[in-house]
Design a protein around this motif. Sequence first.
Motif, PDB file in Angstrom:
ATOM      1  N   GLU A 144      23.814  40.962  49.088  1.00 31.76           N
ATOM      2  CA  GLU A 144      23.873  40.151  50.179  1.00 31.76           C
ATOM      3  C   GLU A 144      24.441  39.081  51.065  1.00 31.76           C
ATOM      4  OE1 GLU A 144      20.713  39.401  47.153  1.00 31.76           O
ATOM      5  OE2 GLU A 144      22.447  40.535  47.111  1.00 31.76           O
ATOM      6  N   ALA A 145      25.456  39.094  49.702  1.00 33.19           N
ATOM      7  CA  ALA A 145      26.028  37.662  50.067  1.00 33.19           C
ATOM      8  C   ALA A 145      26.095  37.521  51.627  1.00 33.19           C
ATOM      9  CB  ALA A 145      27.473  37.191  49.208  1.00 33.19           C
ATOM     10  N   MET A 146      27.231  36.355  51.806  1.00 36.26           N
ATOM     11  CA  MET A 146      27.606  36.001  53.358  1.00 36.26           C
ATOM     12  C   MET A 146      29.131  36.237  53.383  1.00 36.26           C
ATOM     13  SD  MET A 146      27.111  33.994  56.292  1.00 36.26           S
ATOM     14  CE  MET A 146      28.237  33.562  57.729  1.00 36.26           C
ATOM     15  N   ILE A 147      30.344  36.595  53.888  1.00 39.79           N
ATOM     16  CA  ILE A 147      31.505  36.363  53.494  1.00 39.79           C
ATOM     17  C   ILE A 147      32.492  35.547  54.263  1.00 39.79           C
ATOM     18  CG2 ILE A 147      33.921  36.944  52.833  1.00 39.79           C
ATOM     19  CD1 ILE A 147      32.188  37.739  50.457  1.00 39.79           C
ATOM     20  N   VAL A 148      32.380  34.401  54.868  1.00 35.67           N
ATOM     21  CA  VAL A 148      33.569  34.325  55.367  1.00 35.67           C
ATOM     22  C   VAL A 148      35.340  34.133  55.319  1.00 35.67           C
ATOM     23  CG1 VAL A 148      33.850  31.937  56.884  1.00 35.67           C
ATOM     24  CG2 VAL A 148      31.232  33.210  56.269  1.00 35.67           C
ATOM     25  N   ARG A 149      35.674  34.744  56.474  1.00 36.43           N
ATOM     26  CA  ARG A 149      37.343  34.238  56.837  1.00 36.43           C
ATOM     27  C   ARG A 149      37.654  33.965  57.481  1.00 36.43           C
ATOM     28  NH1 ARG A 149      38.327  40.901  55.409  1.00 36.43           N
ATOM     29  NH2 ARG A 149      37.472  41.141  53.448  1.00 36.43           N
ATOM     30  N   PRO A 150      37.824  32.508  57.347  1.00 32.23           N
ATOM     31  CA  PRO A 150      38.336  32.115  58.687  1.00 32.23           C
ATOM     32  C   PRO A 150      40.209  31.652  58.611  1.00 32.23           C
ATOM     33  CG  PRO A 150      37.777  30.583  57.352  1.00 32.23           C
ATOM     34  CD  PRO A 150      37.373  31.390  56.227  1.00 32.23           C
ATOM     35  N   SER A 151      40.499  32.229  59.566  1.00 34.81           N
ATOM     36  CA  SER A 151      41.825  31.766  60.154  1.00 34.81           C
ATOM     37  C   SER A 151      42.241  30.448  59.871  1.00 34.81           C
ATOM     38  CB  SER A 151      42.211  32.070  61.463  1.00 34.81           C
ATOM     39  OG  SER A 151      43.889  31.688  61.828  1.00 34.81           O
ATOM     40  N   ILE A 152      43.715  29.664  60.160  1.00 34.61           N
ATOM     41  CA  ILE A 152      43.972  28.534  60.273  1.00 34.61           C
ATOM     42  C   ILE A 152      43.965  27.325  60.579  1.00 34.61           C
ATOM     43  CG2 ILE A 152      45.385  26.795  60.755  1.00 34.61           C
ATOM     44  CD1 ILE A 152      46.801  28.377  58.543  1.00 34.61           C
TER      45      ILE A 152
END
Length: 338
Positions: A144-152
Amino acid sequence: MKLVTIFGGTGFVGRYVARRMAKQGWRVRCACRRPNDSPFVRTYGVVGQVEPVFCNIRDDESVRATIRGSDAVVNCVGVLSEGGKQTFKALQQDGAARIARMAKEAGVERLVQISAIGADENAPSDYARTKALGEKAVLDAFPEAMIVRPSIIFGHEDEFFNRFAGMARMAPLLPLVGGGTKFQPVYVDDVAAAIEMGVVGKAAPGIYELGGPDVSTFREWMQEMLAIVKRRAMIVNTPMPIARLMGRGFDGVKKLSFGLISPPLTLDQVRNLGQDNIVGEGVFTFADLGVQPTSTEAILPDYLWRFRPSGQYAGSNESAEHLHANQVKGGENRAGFS
């Protein structure tokens, strides 16, 4: 008062998350390697609300003790280049897996993991590959984790626009690798806002790719930066075959110096720069969070002014020049009518 533990809480992104969570009224534990060097995080809240603590995420007991008593955990740990025991695998894969496993064992309610756009188990770079393997390990242990993938990520303390603005101040040439690669820079506090929503339960579990409102090539972003700092520099794109040779050479120098010399470019970074860094499809975005991302033009002038030839007085000098030009022009006009 609830407690959130932020691994890498004194770093670039972590400090913004810490500040937001303190404003939410949470106690904040900023886990880092050198807590004595990070007293500034204490000022984000009232006395005792925000505390930097030591943690080695390569050690089970250290991570377990740091997580103890937490209601939520955020993992901001990541590196752009390896050094000693701080390898991509140790931090971004094994470290992420360890934090998720210990969080689940401790009964933590929510977990937010910071990854990166381009995370892919089949990626050509070790950085992107270990980010993806770290994501997989986190979801295996904490589905149930939240994965955050930001750009630069950009902001006052960034190592992207600040780095190249500094280069433009020192030399007439601005060498780039991957000048045609597309980037979608995202403001650091917007990323922190998304993480905050995950911590307080306002964001659904899943993978979120976060990018700013604008997509441009690496070269175009450098042109915008040069316009803001009011400097002229010739942007030179280094062909990928030559960049790979340079990366290998710099890696060799680092190895021969036993890590004492930090290279300006690594082979892994060259491989990463060959891939577009923009929001993809089939994932959550800022739109799903109700967040309107901030543009670079609204933020970059606030901190890149120091790279201008006249620094903070650049605007004043321009105004004075315009005023003088208008006075001269007015005088000429009056002379013509006399």
